[in-house]
Design a protein around this motif. Structure first.
Motif, PDB file in Angstrom:
ATOM      1  N   LYS A   1       0.800  -1.233   0.000  1.00 36.58           N
ATOM      2  CA  LYS A   1       0.000   0.000   0.000  1.00 36.58           C
ATOM      3  C   LYS A   1       0.830   1.278   0.000  1.00 36.58           C
ATOM      4  CE  LYS A   1      -3.849   2.260   2.393  1.00 36.58           C
ATOM      5  NZ  LYS A   1      -4.836   2.148   3.509  1.00 36.58           N
ATOM      6  N   PRO A   2       1.799   1.456   0.908  1.00 34.86           N
ATOM      7  CA  PRO A   2       2.555   2.723   0.887  1.00 34.86           C
ATOM      8  C   PRO A   2       3.360   2.931  -0.392  1.00 34.86           C
ATOM      9  CG  PRO A   2       3.509   1.164   2.455  1.00 34.86           C
ATOM     10  CD  PRO A   2       2.202   0.594   2.030  1.00 34.86           C
ATOM     11  N   ILE A   3       3.833   1.856  -0.995  1.00 36.61           N
ATOM     12  CA  ILE A   3       4.596   1.973  -2.238  1.00 36.61           C
ATOM     13  C   ILE A   3       3.672   2.399  -3.374  1.00 36.61           C
ATOM     14  CG2 ILE A   3       5.976   0.702  -3.932  1.00 36.61           C
ATOM     15  CD1 ILE A   3       6.966  -1.047  -1.611  1.00 36.61           C
ATOM     16  N   LEU A   4       2.472   1.850  -3.412  1.00 31.02           N
ATOM     17  CA  LEU A   4       1.495   2.239  -4.427  1.00 31.02           C
ATOM     18  C   LEU A   4       1.115   3.710  -4.282  1.00 31.02           C
ATOM     19  CD1 LEU A   4      -0.901  -0.858  -4.389  1.00 31.02           C
ATOM     20  CD2 LEU A   4       0.838  -0.309  -6.105  1.00 31.02           C
ATOM     21  N   GLN A   5       0.894   4.136  -3.063  1.00 32.34           N
ATOM     22  CA  GLN A   5       0.505   5.527  -2.819  1.00 32.34           C
ATOM     23  C   GLN A   5       1.612   6.487  -3.214  1.00 32.34           C
ATOM     24  OE1 GLN A   5      -0.470   5.023   1.354  1.00 32.34           O
ATOM     25  NE2 GLN A   5      -2.681   4.992   0.925  1.00 32.34           N
ATOM     26  N   LYS A   6       2.854   6.073  -3.025  1.00 37.27           N
ATOM     27  CA  LYS A   6       3.991   6.901  -3.407  1.00 37.27           C
ATOM     28  C   LYS A   6       4.135   6.981  -4.919  1.00 37.27           C
ATOM     29  CE  LYS A   6       9.009   7.268  -2.690  1.00 37.27           C
ATOM     30  NZ  LYS A   6      10.197   6.642  -2.027  1.00 37.27           N
ATOM     31  N   THR A   7       3.799   5.899  -5.624  1.00 40.44           N
ATOM     32  CA  THR A   7       3.944   5.833  -7.082  1.00 40.44           C
ATOM     33  C   THR A   7       2.809   6.544  -7.810  1.00 40.44           C
ATOM     34  OG1 THR A   7       5.033   3.677  -6.811  1.00 40.44           O
ATOM     35  CG2 THR A   7       4.270   4.248  -9.031  1.00 40.44           C
ATOM     36  N   LEU A   8       1.657   6.620  -7.196  1.00 42.62           N
ATOM     37  CA  LEU A   8       0.448   7.119  -7.856  1.00 42.62           C
ATOM     38  C   LEU A   8       0.614   8.503  -8.501  1.00 42.62           C
ATOM     39  CD1 LEU A   8      -2.425   6.207  -8.456  1.00 42.62           C
ATOM     40  CD2 LEU A   8      -3.151   7.241  -6.294  1.00 42.62           C
ATOM     41  N   PRO A   9       1.240   9.484  -7.839  1.00 40.24           N
ATOM     42  CA  PRO A   9       1.330  10.831  -8.446  1.00 40.24           C
ATOM     43  C   PRO A   9       2.162  10.902  -9.726  1.00 40.24           C
ATOM     44  CG  PRO A   9       1.703  10.921  -6.066  1.00 40.24           C
ATOM     45  CD  PRO A   9       1.735   9.479  -6.448  1.00 40.24           C
ATOM     46  N   ILE A  10       3.044   9.927  -9.946  1.00 35.05           N
ATOM     47  CA  ILE A  10       3.908   9.975 -11.125  1.00 35.05           C
ATOM     48  C   ILE A  10       3.528   8.904 -12.156  1.00 35.05           C
ATOM     49  CG2 ILE A  10       5.873  11.008  -9.923  1.00 35.05           C
ATOM     50  CD1 ILE A  10       7.087   8.208  -9.681  1.00 35.05           C
ATOM     51  N   ALA A  11       2.382   8.278 -11.959  1.00 36.84           N
ATOM     52  CA  ALA A  11       1.958   7.189 -12.841  1.00 36.84           C
ATOM     53  C   ALA A  11       1.343   7.720 -14.126  1.00 36.84           C
ATOM     54  CB  ALA A  11       0.939   6.309 -12.108  1.00 36.84           C
ATOM     55  N   ASP A  12       1.478   6.952 -15.222  1.00 35.03           N
ATOM     56  CA  ASP A  12       0.725   7.284 -16.421  1.00 35.03           C
ATOM     57  C   ASP A  12      -0.699   6.743 -16.260  1.00 35.03           C
ATOM     58  OD1 ASP A  12       0.770   4.556 -16.998  1.00 35.03           O
ATOM     59  OD2 ASP A  12       2.021   4.724 -18.775  1.00 35.03           O
ATOM     60  N   GLU A  13      -1.545   6.943 -17.257  1.00 37.38           N
ATOM     61  CA  GLU A  13      -2.964   6.611 -17.090  1.00 37.38           C
ATOM     62  C   GLU A  13      -3.182   5.126 -16.804  1.00 37.38           C
ATOM     63  OE1 GLU A  13      -7.239   7.037 -19.495  1.00 37.38           O
ATOM     64  OE2 GLU A  13      -5.375   7.750 -20.405  1.00 37.38           O
ATOM     65  N   GLN A  14      -2.523   4.274 -17.557  1.00 37.64           N
ATOM     66  CA  GLN A  14      -2.711   2.837 -17.356  1.00 37.64           C
ATOM     67  C   GLN A  14      -2.197   2.392 -15.995  1.00 37.64           C
ATOM     68  OE1 GLN A  14      -1.960  -0.231 -20.529  1.00 37.64           O
ATOM     69  NE2 GLN A  14      -0.300  -0.862 -19.147  1.00 37.64           N
ATOM     70  N   GLN A  15      -1.004   2.864 -15.628  1.00 33.24           N
ATOM     71  CA  GLN A  15      -0.439   2.502 -14.335  1.00 33.24           C
ATOM     72  C   GLN A  15      -1.308   3.029 -13.193  1.00 33.24           C
ATOM     73  OE1 GLN A  15       3.278   4.350 -13.116  1.00 33.24           O
ATOM     74  NE2 GLN A  15       4.107   2.363 -12.501  1.00 33.24           N
ATOM     75  N   ARG A  16      -1.827   4.240 -13.357  1.00 33.75           N
ATOM     76  CA  ARG A  16      -2.693   4.814 -12.322  1.00 33.75           C
ATOM     77  C   ARG A  16      -3.949   3.968 -12.117  1.00 33.75           C
ATOM     78  NH1 ARG A  16      -3.316   9.346 -14.470  1.00 33.75           N
ATOM     79  NH2 ARG A  16      -5.382   9.060 -15.387  1.00 33.75           N
ATOM     80  N   ASP A  17      -4.559   3.549 -13.213  1.00 30.96           N
ATOM     81  CA  ASP A  17      -5.759   2.721 -13.087  1.00 30.96           C
ATOM     82  C   ASP A  17      -5.458   1.406 -12.381  1.00 30.96           C
ATOM     83  OD1 ASP A  17      -7.366   4.578 -14.281  1.00 30.96           O
ATOM     84  OD2 ASP A  17      -7.487   3.563 -16.223  1.00 30.96           O
ATOM     85  N   LEU A  18      -4.354   0.780 -12.731  1.00 29.65           N
ATOM     86  CA  LEU A  18      -4.021  -0.502 -12.122  1.00 29.65           C
ATOM     87  C   LEU A  18      -3.628  -0.348 -10.654  1.00 29.65           C
ATOM     88  CD1 LEU A  18      -2.104  -2.150 -15.105  1.00 29.65           C
ATOM     89  CD2 LEU A  18      -4.422  -2.668 -14.288  1.00 29.65           C
TER      90      LEU A  18
END
Length: 303
Positions: A234-251
């Motif tokens: 969870k914390p790693i996903l939350q950290k990655t979310l702001p820099i994700a592209d659209e597909q990565q953000r959705d996943l």
């Protein structure tokens, strides 16, 4: 026991199709399927990675029925100098521990594993299994399309998940391999097995594959792997979310939703499909990979 080994395993190596020119026939008297006039060592030489047409297929018929074949001999062959000999023995030993004969769409879990005390999971077996995660010439060596009848990276991915908690350091070492496929599959195994101590390094390998790129099936496979970490991710996903592209953000949103509220019913999985743009074969690809993923494991393009 020798007879049992032969009956179970002969079919595994019933075909080795090679496109190379014919050479003189191997020493095995292949017209007599159970002629044991040749020694095990002579027969094992035919299992090498060579250019001799059909020699392994022919020798295997005799080898696996040989009255002198023992389990100890099979384990000793895991240290053979030739990589193909090692991989063949690795496959045979895992089969004795319940490896499914058809695992093309098998959900990656530990349900298949049926420990056989006569065929222990040893350090040598794990070493050779991890070796088989590499992008090697099994099952195909193009352009001559030299084909073995098993897929060692697929086998290793499934087999190692069941015992990953006992071999963490070996799998973490494989994540630092110079072979991209081996790095990726080691990360996949540790993630799907939920090995919390490996979450940082494994997610660093897997998360970029959620992005929209030209690599076939990597997001499909990676989101399923990452789901194995559960709340640790969870914390790693939350950290990655702001820099994700659209597909990565959705996943990532899909993974976070499942961490917060796991999808139990099909109705709940269907709801999650709004975050799924990578496959039409699954409503929620984090629950199971689709068939096209399985078809590409042994030549998984990671770069």
């Amino acid at each position: 026991m020798q007879t049992y080994i032969g009956i179970i395993i002969i079919a595994i190596f019933a075909g080795l199709t090679l496109g190379q020119p014919d050479r003189p026939p191997p020493p095995t008297n292949c017209t007599k399927a159970f002629d044991h006039s040749y020694s095990l060592d002579e027969l094992l030489e035919e299992f090498r990675d060579d250019d001799i047409r059909n020699n392994m297929r022919k020798a295997a018929r005799v080898f696996w029925s040989h009255p002198e074949l023992t389990i100890e001999y099979m384990y000793d062959a895991l240290n053979h100098e030739d990589w193909q000999v090692r991989q063949i023995m690795c496959k045979a030993i895992w089969d004795q521990n319940g490896m499914p004969k058809h695992y093309g769409e098998l959900p990656l879990n530990t349900d298949w594993f049926q420990p056989n005390p006569q065929y222990p999971i040893t350090r040598d077996l794990i070493r050779v299994t991890i070796e088989g995660l590499k992008n090697d010439t099994t099952p195909y060596n193009r352009p001559k399309r030299r084909a073995l009848v098993y897929t060692n990276a697929k086998l290793g991915t499934i087999a190692l998940i069941s015992v990953a908690h006992l071999w963490i350091s070996e799998l973490e070492e494989a994540m630092e391999s110079d072979d991209g496929q081996q790095r990726y599959l080691a990360a996949f195994i540790l993630a799907r097995a939920g090995i919390a101590q490996s979450v940082e390094r494994a997610s660093a390998i897997l998360l970029p594959h959620l992005r929209d790129n030209d690599i076939r099936s990597d997001a499909n496979f990676s989101v399923f792997a990452l789901a194995g970490f559960g709340t640790e991710l969870k914390p790693i996903l939350q950290k990655t979310l702001p820099i994700a592209d659209e597909q990565q953000r959705d996943l990532i949103m899909l993974l976070l939703w499942n961490i917060r509220d796991p999808a139990i019913t099909k109705t709940e999985q269907i709801k999650r499909s709004k975050f799924n743009s990578i496959t039409r074969n699954r409503h929620d690809p984090s629950q199971a990979p689709s068939r096209d993923v399985w078809n590409s494991i042994d030549h998984f393009e990671t770069d």
